[in-house]
Design an enzyme around this catalytic site. Structure first.
Site, PDB file in Angstrom:
ATOM      1  N   SER A   1     -11.123   7.276  22.772  1.00 15.42           N
ATOM      2  CA  SER A   1     -11.569   8.539  22.247  1.00 15.42           C
ATOM      3  C   SER A   1     -12.851   9.080  22.883  1.00 15.42           C
ATOM      4  CB  SER A   1     -11.807   8.410  20.734  1.00 15.42           C
ATOM      5  OG  SER A   1     -12.857   7.486  20.475  1.00 15.42           O
TER       6      SER A   1
ATOM      7  N   SER B   1     -12.117   2.487  22.777  1.00 15.80           N
ATOM      8  CA  SER B   1     -12.449   3.875  23.130  1.00 15.80           C
ATOM      9  C   SER B   1     -13.497   4.056  24.218  1.00 15.80           C
ATOM     10  CB  SER B   1     -12.907   4.639  21.895  1.00 15.80           C
ATOM     11  OG  SER B   1     -11.782   5.095  21.198  1.00 15.80           O
TER      12      SER B   1
ATOM     13  N   LYS C   1     -21.949  10.587  22.992  1.00 16.44           N
ATOM     14  CA  LYS C   1     -20.730  10.955  22.272  1.00 16.44           C
ATOM     15  C   LYS C   1     -21.085  11.694  20.984  1.00 16.44           C
ATOM     16  CE  LYS C   1     -16.366   8.767  20.757  1.00 16.44           C
ATOM     17  NZ  LYS C   1     -15.615   7.484  20.678  1.00 16.44           N
TER      18      LYS C   1
END
Ligand code: GLN
Length: 455
Positions: free
Chosen positions: A125, A149, A50
């Site tokens: 997310s 997330s 990420k």
């Protein structure tokens, strides 16, 4: 097995639109393969990272304009451990800006597409990480969790997503959002992929005082059934108006747990309904403090304001650098911490958090080994559907954010599909009980068909 950078490059190219404009290059891949320990237990496994976890070799931008092109001088401990275990950083993965969102639509690079239906969101997310694993180009990815997330996009995309206990994985090199909530989590195509990566990155770290003084996670031996285990079904997580496909997924899981010898009991988490409002006070409050460092002086691409003074530099840098959702969080967070309001909002949310955590402790103390719940209230929603209404977006986290408030481990496992879209089962476990949670998930996984309709 050694990884062939050309094969990985071709795979990444095939799914480039899923990860929006986040770029990678063959040269980067070749270099990254060279950074992975040749005989590590992960054996050259490609892992997407990420965009808020510092690789030091690729930019770390949190999908934000304010960090455009930013390269961290530090390598996150999780990334260093991944490489030391033979994992290869395949690419950075798109995300909601500063990890604020549940759909990966708030990204300066553009939105992430759901791998099965490009008109839908992949969740957020950590949507880029989830989409890349679901598309089959990498078997695992690192994500981050402040309030769901990893689990929520894992459920939307039909893969495994694990949030470990607070403190299980070092956060050195993870860009801070809500420091009392943040955790690095793992996505896997299978439970085994996720478990092996989690074991590799876990453990104490002198560079993160909040990392627990625990040895790396030791995985439990495989089990054949669920005999002797008690599973709690929290009634607050099964409202009467629950989406029928999600309910069918839970029914399927409960039936399977019973067939495999597990006991299923109804339990109550009486403060569950406070989880979303509590989270959406505490997370913005902590974010407002953490994001103060992006001021164009310490961090952030500097924008000199029209007045030419320091105040105008701050205003212009932050006003242009942050997207609308991040600005909303900073405003909410500043408000709930401001003199005269802190007791009414921040203080009360802290009290509610204690009650939510106590609910979990009481249920586990009563002999429940793990909780079974839906991960999300609905399958993946349409792009744009919730963008204009932040409250609707926040409610996508209704079943996931309590585990972050309580600090306990939780994961999402695909149980099947509803009208072609993946449905996730959430398992929540007592503090530091990841090994058993993962062993239970591995048993269930063997008996579930993730692409079969649940109704
Ligand atoms: N969707 C939640 C939020 O927008 C959770 C984000 C996260 O876990 N990073 O804050």
């Amino acid at each position: 097995m050694t990884l062939d950078p050309a094969v990985l490059a071709a795979g990444l190219e095939r799914v480039r639109p899923l990860n929006a404009a986040l770029a990678w290059s063959v040269a980067d891949l070749v270099a990254e393969v060279g950074r992975a320990a040749p005989n590590g237990p992960l054996g050259g496994m490609p892992v997407a990272v990420k965009d808020n976890i510092a690789t030091a070799t690729l930019p770390t931008t949190c999908a934000s304009r304010i960090l455009a092109g930013y390269r961290s001088p530090f390598t996150a401990t999780a990334v260093a451990r991944l490489r030391a275990a033979g994992g290869v950083v395949a690419c950075t993965a798109n995300m909601d800006e500063f990890a604020m969102g549940s759909s990966t639509e708030h990204s300066v690079y553009g939105r992430v597409l759901h791998p099965l239906d490009p008109t839908r969101v992949a969740g957020g997310s950590s949507g880029g990480s989830a989409a890349l694993v679901a598309a089959g180009v990498v078997p695992a990815a690192l994500g981050s969790e402040t309030g769901g997330s990893v689990r929520q996009p894992a459920a939307f995309c039909g893969i495994v997503g694990v949030k470990p206990s607070y403190g299980r994985v070092s956060r050195f090199g993870l860009v801070a959002f809500g420091s009392s909530l943040d955790a690095i989590g793992v996505f896997g195509a299978t439970v085994d992929d996720a478990a092996r990566v989690l074991a590799a990155i876990s453990g104490a770290d002198p560079r993160d005082a909040t990392a627990l003084a625990e040895p790396p996670l030791a995985l439990a031996p495989a089990r054949g059934d669920l005999a002797g285990l008690t599973f709690g079904l929290p009634r607050e997580y099964l409202p009467v108006d629950l989406d029928p496909g999600i309910r069918a997924g839970i029914d399927r899981a409960v039936a399977l747990v019973r067939e495999l010898g597990g006991r299923v009991v109804e339990v109550s988490l009486p403060h569950a309904r406070f989880a979303v409002p509590t989270y959406y006070v505490l997370a913005p409050a902590e974010a407002a403090a953490n994001l103060a460092r992006y001021d164009g002086v310490r961090y952030g691409s500097r924008q000199i304001g029209s007045a030419g003074d320091l105040r105008s530099l701050y205003q212009t840098t932050r006003g242009r650098g942050f997207g609308a959702e991040v600005r909303r969080r900073i405003l909410v967070g500043t408000y709930v911490l401001s003199a005269g309001y802190a007791d009414a909002y921040y203080g009360r949310a802290q009290s509610a958090r204690s009650l939510i955590a106590a609910d979990f402790r009481a249920v586990f103390a009563s002999g429940v080994d793990a909780l079974l719940t839906p991960t999300t209230p609905t399958p993946a929603f349409k792009a744009g559907e919730k963008l204009a209404d932040p409250l609707q977006m926040y409610l996508a986290d209704v079943f996931v954010c309590s585990a972050n408030l309580a600090g306990i481990p939780a994961m999402s496992l695909p149980v099947g599909r509803s009208q072609g879209l993946p449905v996730g089962l959430q398992l929540m476990s007592p503090w530091l009980d990841e090994a058993r949670m993962l062993a239970v998930a591995a048993v269930l996984e063997r008996h579930l068909d993730p692409v079969a309709e649940v109704r």
